[in-house]
Design a protein around this motif. Structure first.
Motif, short mmCIF file in Angstrom:
data_model
loop_
_atom_site.label_atom_id
_atom_site.label_comp_id
_atom_site.label_asym_id
_atom_site.label_seq_id
_atom_site.Cartn_x
_atom_site.Cartn_y
_atom_site.Cartn_z
N ALA A 1 1.17 -1.62 0.36
CA ALA A 1 -0.36 -0.01 0.19
C ALA A 1 0.81 0.96 -0.09
CB ALA A 1 -0.74 0.00 0.69
N LYS A 2 2.15 1.67 0.62
CA LYS A 2 2.73 2.29 0.82
C LYS A 2 3.60 2.70 -0.17
CE LYS A 2 3.25 2.15 5.85
NZ LYS A 2 4.33 1.80 7.39
N LEU A 3 3.57 1.52 -0.95
CA LEU A 3 4.66 1.61 -2.18
C LEU A 3 4.16 2.35 -3.43
CD1 LEU A 3 7.01 0.98 -4.62
CD2 LEU A 3 5.76 -1.51 -4.58
N VAL A 4 2.31 1.69 -3.62
CA VAL A 4 1.20 2.14 -4.49
C VAL A 4 1.13 3.32 -4.41
CG1 VAL A 4 -0.78 1.74 -5.53
CG2 VAL A 4 0.51 0.39 -5.19
N ARG B 1 -7.07 -0.02 -16.40
CA ARG B 1 -6.36 0.70 -16.75
C ARG B 1 -5.60 0.62 -15.09
NH1 ARG B 1 -10.15 2.88 -20.04
NH2 ARG B 1 -9.30 3.44 -21.74
N ILE B 2 -6.60 1.08 -14.40
CA ILE B 2 -5.64 0.99 -12.75
C ILE B 2 -5.39 -0.26 -12.47
CG2 ILE B 2 -6.04 0.92 -10.48
CD1 ILE B 2 -6.54 4.29 -11.95
N SER B 3 -5.41 -1.71 -13.45
CA SER B 3 -4.61 -3.02 -12.36
C SER B 3 -3.89 -2.92 -12.91
CB SER B 3 -5.43 -4.08 -13.63
OG SER B 3 -5.08 -5.32 -12.73
N GLY C 1 2.37 -2.76 -12.89
CA GLY C 1 3.68 -1.87 -13.14
C GLY C 1 4.58 -2.09 -11.67
N LEU C 2 4.23 -1.72 -10.85
CA LEU C 2 4.78 -1.44 -9.78
C LEU C 2 4.97 -3.60 -9.02
CD1 LEU C 2 2.70 1.59 -8.55
CD2 LEU C 2 4.65 1.38 -9.87
N ILE C 3 3.98 -4.11 -8.96
CA ILE C 3 3.64 -5.02 -7.87
C ILE C 3 3.48 -6.05 -9.28
CG2 ILE C 3 2.91 -6.48 -6.07
CD1 ILE C 3 1.93 -3.63 -4.94
N ARG D 1 3.01 -11.87 -7.00
CA ARG D 1 2.32 -12.01 -6.29
C ARG D 1 1.05 -11.39 -6.24
NH1 ARG D 1 -0.37 -11.62 -2.45
NH2 ARG D 1 -1.03 -9.31 -1.60
N PRO D 2 1.01 -13.46 -7.79
CA PRO D 2 -0.13 -13.92 -7.75
C PRO D 2 -1.23 -13.44 -7.76
CG PRO D 2 1.13 -15.57 -8.18
CD PRO D 2 1.63 -14.09 -6.98
N GLU D 3 -1.83 -13.31 -6.14
CA GLU D 3 -2.86 -13.73 -5.57
C GLU D 3 -3.75 -12.19 -5.51
OE1 GLU D 3 -0.29 -14.82 -4.00
OE2 GLU D 3 -0.01 -16.36 -3.92
N LEU D 4 -2.79 -11.03 -5.96
CA LEU D 4 -2.88 -9.58 -5.30
C LEU D 4 -4.15 -9.37 -6.07
CD1 LEU D 4 -2.98 -7.11 -3.93
CD2 LEU D 4 -1.25 -6.26 -5.68
N SER D 5 -5.55 -8.73 -5.84
CA SER D 5 -6.72 -7.69 -6.19
C SER D 5 -6.28 -6.34 -6.40
CB SER D 5 -7.98 -7.78 -5.83
OG SER D 5 -8.38 -7.43 -6.23
N PRO D 6 -5.63 -5.78 -8.03
CA PRO D 6 -4.69 -4.65 -7.63
C PRO D 6 -5.79 -4.13 -7.63
CG PRO D 6 -4.47 -6.10 -9.83
CD PRO D 6 -5.14 -7.01 -8.88
#
Length: 521
Positions: A334-337, A439-441, A446-448, A453-458
């Motif tokens: 979260a901090k990275l994004v 677009r957001i995904s 591009g950051l993660i 992290r395949p499980e992450l829901s962007p």
């Protein structure tokens, strides 16, 4: 009759044929939503003339479709109103008999003309297979083109399909000439003898095809009708159309009346075997197809699968669900994004991650926000998540008001909103309304990267994280449910929720600790 025909309308004892015009073709037909031909008040005559009237309307729509295809360069992948060779031949024969009847009733000279038996023999040679394609086209090419224009066939000259249809139309003409000869002698009892026509069910007993788009169009119209209507969102309607189109392409037919349970099972298995979609997606596609068939039954239970939806009872795919905590952003992510968002110039990348982090909003909800959604009460700022302005939300409980967290104010969100022009805050480069989710995904990935992290829901990961913030900081459950647009089904949700509660809601939001990011560079 075995039920009400498709495209049949009855009102105050009068009957008509009515066909809904596909939305993309309406500009070519004076922006009308439907075409209608009056059939009079005699039900028996109306039923007799119904098929010809529908064919006439479909030809008008076919001309509009040609214009649309010429303007867009897109070709239809399948006929809009497909009929079998036998159905087309039966309709053609009946139209010739009806025309003969009409002429005999209006002009006494018509019956005095002798039958051209030499020409009739040409039709016989046609269905006997003695004529070339060019000769068949000369005999029945015009009527075959009418069937193609009406959307009943996509047969092209030079194919077996085209030749079979041309021969069938020769049968129809040969039999029609035979009836004319009999009628000239006063015999009106004659019936077709060729098996193609003799073995066919009477025209009025053959229901017109009901396409998946027909059903969806009717459902869209039904939901939009009335003063306090709840229209089917365009995006949702498109989802149903896309999934039904995929099924229709697989089974090579748009006729929803002929769907079988075996086809439903086979489609599921073909999607799974292709290996391109997850079982969860396959299940959703099948469920949407089944829903459309249910709409068809609700609209016409006497004729549309009266024994029940054939797709009911079919086992849908099983799938494993990723645990919620794996789909959520970690604090470091979260901090990275959020730190990366600070460096963005494009508004959607700059602000949507921050809005979602401090509200649990869906990305689609944040993407449709407008300047007018932000308002001030008692010195505190809020924003509305609303359906106003033809916007759609996932559920009725998604309509809500959210306090602006202090972290958003400190970040400069309100300055951005105040400086923005009226209307949508997050626009595309060429049009105002854009779909922000992909677009957001893509930006987040591009950051993660997916491989890390395949499980992450962007997109949905913020929603999971905000729920955990509320649990961590002891935000009352009813405030958490309201701010995230969730419902527990309790009757208390039907009461209150006026401006009186806003200060308490703001106090609940203030309990959430801000995400500490090392710097603002």
């Amino acid at each position: 009759m075995a039920g009400k025909p498709q495209h049949w309308k009855e009102r105050n004892g009068r009957y008509s044929a009515r066909v809904v015009i596909p939305p993309q073709l309406r500009p070519y037909l004076d922006n009308r939503t439907e075409l209608e031909i009056q059939l009079g008040g005699d039900r028996r005559m109306a039923l007799r003339n119904h098929a010809a009237a529908v064919a006439s309307i479909q030809r008008q729509i076919g001309i509009a479709r040609q214009k649309h295809e010429a303007a867009t360069g897109k070709q239809a992948s399948a006929p809009a109103y497909p009929l079998t060779v036998q159905q087309i031949a039966v309709r053609d024969y009946q139209s010739q008999i009806d025309f003969d009847t009409q002429l005999r009733a209006t002009d006494h000279r018509y019956a005095q003309f002798e039958i051209d038996f030499d020409h009739a023999r040409r039709y016989r040679d046609g269905f006997a297979g003695k004529l070339s394609d060019d000769e068949l086209e000369e005999l029945v090419g015009a009527r075959l083109e009418l069937a193609r224009l009406a959307g009943n066939t996509d047969a092209l000259k030079g194919t077996d399909k085209w030749r079979a249809l041309a021969q069938a139309l020769c049968v129809a003409s040969y039999e029609a000439v035979a009836r004319e000869d009999e009628r000239n002698e006063g015999d009106f009892t004659g019936k077709p003898t060729h098996p193609l026509l003799a073995d066919a069910a009477p025209t009025e007993d053959e229901p017109d095809p009901i396409t998946f788009d027909n059903i969806i169009d009717d459902e869209v119209t039904r939901r939009a009708r009335g003063k306090n209507a709840k229209p089917l969102p365009a995006r949702t309607a498109k989802k149903y159309r896309d999934h039904c189109a995929a099924f229709a392409k697989w089974r090579k037919s748009k006729n929803a009346l002929t769907v079988t349970a075996a086809e439903g099972k086979g489609w599921i298995e073909s999607l799974q075997d292709a290996g391109e979609l997850s079982n969860r997606t396959v299940k959703a596609m099948f469920q949407n197809l089944r829903t459309v068939l249910n709409w068809g039954r609700q609209n016409d239970p006497a004729r549309f699968f009266p024994a029940g939806n054939p797709l009911n009872g079919i086992k849908t795919p099983d799938f494993t669900t990723t645990p919620s905590y794996l789909r959520a952003f970690t604090m470091d992510e979260a901090k990275l994004v959020l730190a990366a968002a600070r460096k963005e110039q494009k508004a959607m990348f700059r602000w949507i991650p921050w809005l979602c982090a401090y509200s649990g909003m869906r990305v689609s909800e944040a993407g449709s926000l407008r300047k007018e959604d932000f308002f001030e009460v008692g010195g505190r700022w809020f924003w509305k998540v609303t359906t106003a302005g033809n916007r759609s939300l996932k559920t009725a409980s998604s309509e809500r008001r959210i306090p602006v967290h202090k972290a958003l104010s400190d970040e400069g969100l309100l300055d951005f909103v105040k400086a923005a022009k009226a209307g949508r805050l997050f626009k595309g480069e060429t049009k105002d309304e854009v779909s922000v989710q992909p677009r957001i995904s893509t930006w987040v990935r591009g950051l993660i990267p997916f491989d890390k992290r395949p499980e992450l829901s962007p997109n949905h990961g913020w929603r999971h994280l905000f729920e955990d913030f509320c649990r961590r900081d002891r935000v009352p459950e009813d405030a958490r449910n309201y701010m995230t647009g969730r419902t527990d089904g309790g009757s208390q949700e039907l009461y209150g929720r006026s401006e009186v509660m806003l200060p308490g809601l703001a106090a609940a939001m203030d309990q959430i600790q801000a995400i500490v990011i090392d710097n603002k560079d």
